[in-house]
Design an enzyme around this catalytic site. Structure first.
Site, PDB file in Angstrom:
ATOM      1  N   GLU A 165     -22.874  40.335 -65.437  1.00 11.28           N
ATOM      2  CA  GLU A 165     -21.660  41.092 -65.065  1.00 11.28           C
ATOM      3  C   GLU A 165     -21.010  41.620 -66.349  1.00 11.28           C
ATOM      4  O   GLU A 165     -21.537  41.468 -67.436  1.00 11.28           O
ATOM      5  CB  GLU A 165     -20.687  40.196 -64.287  1.00 11.28           C
ATOM      6  CG  GLU A 165     -20.191  38.981 -65.060  1.00 11.28           C
ATOM      7  CD  GLU A 165     -19.375  38.011 -64.209  1.00 11.28           C
ATOM      8  OE1 GLU A 165     -19.195  38.240 -63.001  1.00 11.28           O
ATOM      9  OE2 GLU A 165     -18.933  36.981 -64.767  1.00 11.28           O
ATOM     10  N   ASP A 200     -10.645  39.759 -68.476  1.00 12.32           N
ATOM     11  CA  ASP A 200     -11.486  40.956 -68.312  1.00 12.32           C
ATOM     12  C   ASP A 200     -10.887  42.192 -68.986  1.00 12.32           C
ATOM     13  O   ASP A 200     -10.751  43.263 -68.350  1.00 12.32           O
ATOM     14  CB  ASP A 200     -11.687  41.281 -66.815  1.00 12.32           C
ATOM     15  CG  ASP A 200     -12.163  40.100 -65.994  1.00 12.32           C
ATOM     16  OD1 ASP A 200     -12.877  39.253 -66.540  1.00 12.32           O
ATOM     17  OD2 ASP A 200     -11.827  40.052 -64.789  1.00 12.32           O
TER      18      ASP A 200
END
Ligand code: FUB
Length: 325
Positions: free
Chosen positions: A234, A13
């Protein structure tokens, strides 16, 4: 041309920014705890954040690990699962916005502050008021205003918050617990559940307004439908190029990174293209930045862990500069 950035450890991420002339990478820090795999991401049991940095060509430059910048035990309101984070600079201070679960198992966003991009960061005692879900992206516009984009479906709990009207009243209605799972899916021809964006207060510690839905339109100008493989799941990322606002995101269960474009920070955004095809591992998550005269995609995959979905490795690759002309 692609590079695994940090073979020494599992990280994911990546949120990436240039502060001074240096490029700073703020990842999640994956680890193995033996937690069982489930649809709510219970196997992602991260507890701290590191910051990495480099100077020069991201495909070659040595990467510095500045060590732990925040641990869950330092955050009074957070119990576990320190998921994606991002950092924004304002008036010479650095604000780390992160997602974690509270002691009731509910995700919120928190803020921690440092005088330096490499931390360490000191957390606030409470989460951002009215914050929910995961995957914050902190974007500073040219006028100095900071916007926080956020949200993630399934384990990220975004499906618990289907009513913007309730959010504008300042309350968060979690609904009765047994209903949460059944709210996961809407009909495929209904508008897709949106991510959210809120302008931050001047001190970057609170939302300055009720979060607004981020709507992505198809080629006909209609909101993408829940059944569209390009709909939001997301990993919100916002960057600006040539005066235009590029909102990119992961499609989750269709495993794509997608790009959309708008003319202001709130959108709506028009779907443009698929940025990245599915990688090894379930999740895909990224950031986009211009550095050293080119555009770069930072992301992760699970190839080095032989496909273990919660043990991910950071990657970088150049993007076609024409994407943002
Ligand atoms: O790292 C945990 C979660 O996996 C992130 O919040 C999602 O974006 C996915 O990458």
């Amino acid at each position: 041309m692609t590079r695994y950035l940090f073979p020494d450890d599992y990280m994911a991420d990546p949120s990436v920014h240039v502060f001074g002339n240096r490029l700073y990478i703020y990842p999640s820090h994956d680890r193995e705890t033996g937690a069982a795999f489930d649809d709510d991401g219970g196997h992602f049991q991260m507890r701290d954040y590191h910051v990495l940095s480099l100077s020069g060509n991201p495909l070659e430059a040595p990467v510095t690990d500045h060590g732990i910048i925040l641990d869950v035990d330092q955050v009074p309101w957070a119990e576990k699962q320190m998921w994606d984070n991002d950092v924004v600079e304002k008036n010479g201070r650095y604000y780390l916005i992160f997602s974690a679960k509270d002691y009731n198992g509910v995700f919120h966003l928190g803020v921690a502050i440092s005088d330096r991009p490499e931390g360490p960061f000191i957390p606030q005692t409470h989460p951002i008021r009215g914050s929910f879900s995961i995957d914050p992206c902190a974007f500073k516009d040219d006028d100095g205003e900071v916007y926080c984009y956020f949200g993630g479906l399934w384990g990220g709990q975004l499906q618990w918050y289907q009513s913007p009207q309730k959010l504008t009243k300042g309350g968060i209605d979690l609904g009765p617990a047994p209903d949460r799972k059944t709210q996961l899916f809407c009909p495929p021809d209904a508008p897709a559940l949106p991510s959210y964006v809120a302008r931050m207060s001047d001190d970057v510690l609170q939302f300055a307004e009720a979060p607004r839905p981020v709507v992505i339109l198809d080629a006909d100008g209609e909101p993408l439908k829940a059944g569209d493989p390009h709909r939001f799941f997301e990993a919100s990322w916002m960057h600006k190029a040539g005066g235009r606002y590029y909102f990119s995101y992961s499609t989750g269960d269709s495993h794509l990174l997608c790009l959309s474009v708008g003319d202001n920070p709130y959108g709506p955004f028009r779907f443009q293209c698929e940025l990245l095809q599915p990688v090894v591992g379930w999740t895909t998550h990224h950031s986009i930045i211009q550095y050293e005269g080119r555009w770069w995609l930072f992301h992760h995959d699970s190839e080095p862990s032989n496909g273990i979905t919660h043990l991910r490795s950071l990657k970088v690759m150049p993007l076609d500069d024409k994407l943002f002309e």
